[in-house]
Design an enzyme around this catalytic site. Sequence first.
Site, PDB file in Angstrom:
ATOM      1  N   TRP A 175      -2.577   3.520  -5.766  1.00  0.00           N
ATOM      2  CA  TRP A 175      -3.807   4.265  -6.042  1.00  0.00           C
ATOM      3  C   TRP A 175      -3.782   5.015  -7.372  1.00  0.00           C
ATOM      4  O   TRP A 175      -4.654   5.849  -7.630  1.00  0.00           O
ATOM      5  CB  TRP A 175      -4.140   5.253  -4.925  1.00  0.00           C
ATOM      6  CG  TRP A 175      -3.938   4.765  -3.535  1.00  0.00           C
ATOM      7  CD1 TRP A 175      -4.209   3.518  -3.058  1.00  0.00           C
ATOM      8  CD2 TRP A 175      -3.411   5.510  -2.434  1.00  0.00           C
ATOM      9  NE1 TRP A 175      -3.893   3.438  -1.722  1.00  0.00           N
ATOM     10  CE2 TRP A 175      -3.405   4.646  -1.311  1.00  0.00           C
ATOM     11  CE3 TRP A 175      -2.964   6.814  -2.286  1.00  0.00           C
ATOM     12  CZ2 TRP A 175      -2.961   5.057  -0.070  1.00  0.00           C
ATOM     13  CZ3 TRP A 175      -2.524   7.227  -1.038  1.00  0.00           C
ATOM     14  CH2 TRP A 175      -2.522   6.353   0.049  1.00  0.00           C
TER      15      TRP A 175
ATOM     16  N   ASP B  93      -9.885   3.587  -3.793  1.00  0.00           N
ATOM     17  CA  ASP B  93     -10.635   2.407  -3.360  1.00  0.00           C
ATOM     18  C   ASP B  93     -12.016   2.327  -3.986  1.00  0.00           C
ATOM     19  O   ASP B  93     -12.697   3.343  -4.157  1.00  0.00           O
ATOM     20  CB  ASP B  93     -10.825   2.432  -1.842  1.00  0.00           C
ATOM     21  CG  ASP B  93      -9.600   1.952  -1.104  1.00  0.00           C
ATOM     22  OD1 ASP B  93      -9.666   1.858   0.117  1.00  0.00           O
ATOM     23  OD2 ASP B  93      -8.580   1.691  -1.757  1.00  0.00           O
TER      24      ASP B  93
ATOM     25  N   ASP C 291       0.819  -1.207   0.000  1.00  0.00           N
ATOM     26  CA  ASP C 291       0.000   0.000   0.000  1.00  0.00           C
ATOM     27  C   ASP C 291       0.859   1.267   0.000  1.00  0.00           C
ATOM     28  O   ASP C 291       2.085   1.195  -0.130  1.00  0.00           O
ATOM     29  CB  ASP C 291      -0.944  -0.036   1.207  1.00  0.00           C
ATOM     30  CG  ASP C 291      -2.303   0.558   0.917  1.00  0.00           C
ATOM     31  OD1 ASP C 291      -2.405   1.428   0.039  1.00  0.00           O
ATOM     32  OD2 ASP C 291      -3.282   0.150   1.577  1.00  0.00           O
TER      33      ASP C 291
END
Length: 682
Positions: A219, A240, A181
């Site tokens: 992302w 997300d 992440d």
Amino acid sequence: MRHLHTRTARRRVVGALAAGILCTVGLATPALAAPGGNPVVAGDLSQAVDDSLALTPPMGFNNWNSTHCRPEFNEDMVKGIADIFVEKGLKEAGYQYVNLDDCWALPSRDANGKLAPDPARFPNGISAVADYVHSKGLKLGIYTSAGTKTCNDAGFPGGLGHEYSDAQQFADWGVDYLKYDNCNNQGVDAISRYTTMRDALRAASRTTGRPIVYSICEWGENKPWQWASDVGHLWRTTGDISDNWGSMLSILKQNLPLDEYAGPGHWNDPDMLEVGNGGMTDTEYRSHFSMWSVMAAPLLIGSDLRQASDATFDILGNKEVIAVDQDPLGRQGKVLSSEGGRWVVAKEMRDGSRTVALFNETGSAQRVATTARAVGLPDAAAYTLRDLWQHRSYNTAGAISATVPAHGTVLVRVAADTRWAENPPAVELGLEGSLLVEAGKKATLTSTVTDLGRTAARQVSVRLDGPNGWAVRATSPATANSLPTGRSLRTSWKVTAPEGTAAGSYDLRLRVNYRSPTGVRAENVLPLTASVVVAPPSGVSSLGDLPWLSTTNGWGPVERDRSNGENEAGDGNPLTVGGVVHAKGLGVHAESTVEYYTGEACETVTAQVGVDDEEGADGSVAFEVWADGTKVASTGVLTNSDTAQAISADVSGARAVRLVVTDGGDGITSDHGDWADARLTC
């Protein structure tokens, strides 16, 4: 953004990005150090990782969308999912990875600087879980962040500065997949951070013999599709996903244009599947699964399979759709058209066929059409068309078209096949006329049955079925002895909902039965939704007080007289734009649509619109008003620096009005739109 499902957390990270905490790709930044002090730099970014991993998009499970950090995420759950993979045939269908997301570790490293599994969740450690998963013929995945801490507010340790130690630990435990992440990254350049972990994973693989698939969860902030093919096997292209139509649609639109960057060993990742979590209909979930498959996206189940319905297993286990995703050629589908929310996306397959998604993003049934030539197939006398949800094959003279239900997808695989004549002709069903029905009043509809095949459809019979108690009557012929190629049977119908029928949605089905020239029976069914509506009141009404036909929203529900709170109904704040508080209106989150019935009796829609102040400096949206199928007013992109802007639309003669908020072209993060003082004059 990974795990940031609360407004406060998402604002914090996005605000940090806006303040420049993340370095722009290409700026000079200090290289991270590998063991021995040698600087790590990115390699030749034009080449994909060549380690024979992820040659097709990874398939498996990740717990986050269904459990977040709640206590039910534990060893028993993970083992239970592995068992279900085997028992329900998901392993046989291609699902391999059972992946742990955030919250598996203790908040602090041990005295040796090592990661420590939470003993309450994983009392036997990660190695024991890996052994169990491996015993089922499956693989285990794990999660951490390319920062000092992960994304959860509890502050679990991240991998920044510990890459080689953590990678070795993962390999020693038997981990097969790492999701890495992007939270708490301390402003270190993204390429450097993710390349360091790549090199650490390779080093651990050399010492243990265990290769690890590397999932970059950055992302899409630094356009990893442009640089990560030599770094990871897949990379997130968006923030997300959440379990609603607006979120899925926004992410789909961001990922679709990136088709040129995907291929064996390097995949665009539009985030995990929400199929089965309850926020969308089965029709919407089939679209979600269809479009992820035609995009060659990773298929990571995000629902708790221990509680899944049969319909969920039917969607997730559709082997014909999975075969599209897993095709060895590795092409991501290309957008051929998207006018008016009617999408045609075509994917080249290794055997020379094409998979074609006819996708309808709108809230009403739409005809979506293309041809065999347009999708790249060679000229042929006829083609075999396989419907991947009906599991039936037809012949077509070259037309590929269907009336697609609202939010639906027709997914077909088309080939220039010499055996096409063995299949009955494809027929297209259509329905003309409005499906907005006032109780006690007759609605006039016209059905069409069109032969798309090279052969004629024989003994054609069409039927329109409504709910119990509804009057449905054909007023013109509903049968035909033969329909040659390109010919249609048109049938008029009178449909009446009984007096007193409650406003709401009701199912209709248009059904045709016919035979091929060789006598093969065939059937086609078009599911439709009729809305029983109430005529709008005369005078001026607040839209927050009127019933709507339907809504879609990027996060949480549409709110009446409150801002969008992103979670449950009623959790927003007073509508506030530019410091001005408004008592009445609608609070939404892009992508959003709110539709009202106006029954050709209204004249104008007015509102004061803008981004709600609760998002600070974040958010960018555009407001639109549509009368039936025509855009009649729009604002252009508005941000938090803009005061409320007046919007006024002439909706005279429209049967329905839609209030639309788009994301301003930059994704839906923090896009809280207010329709303040929204009024309808009739």
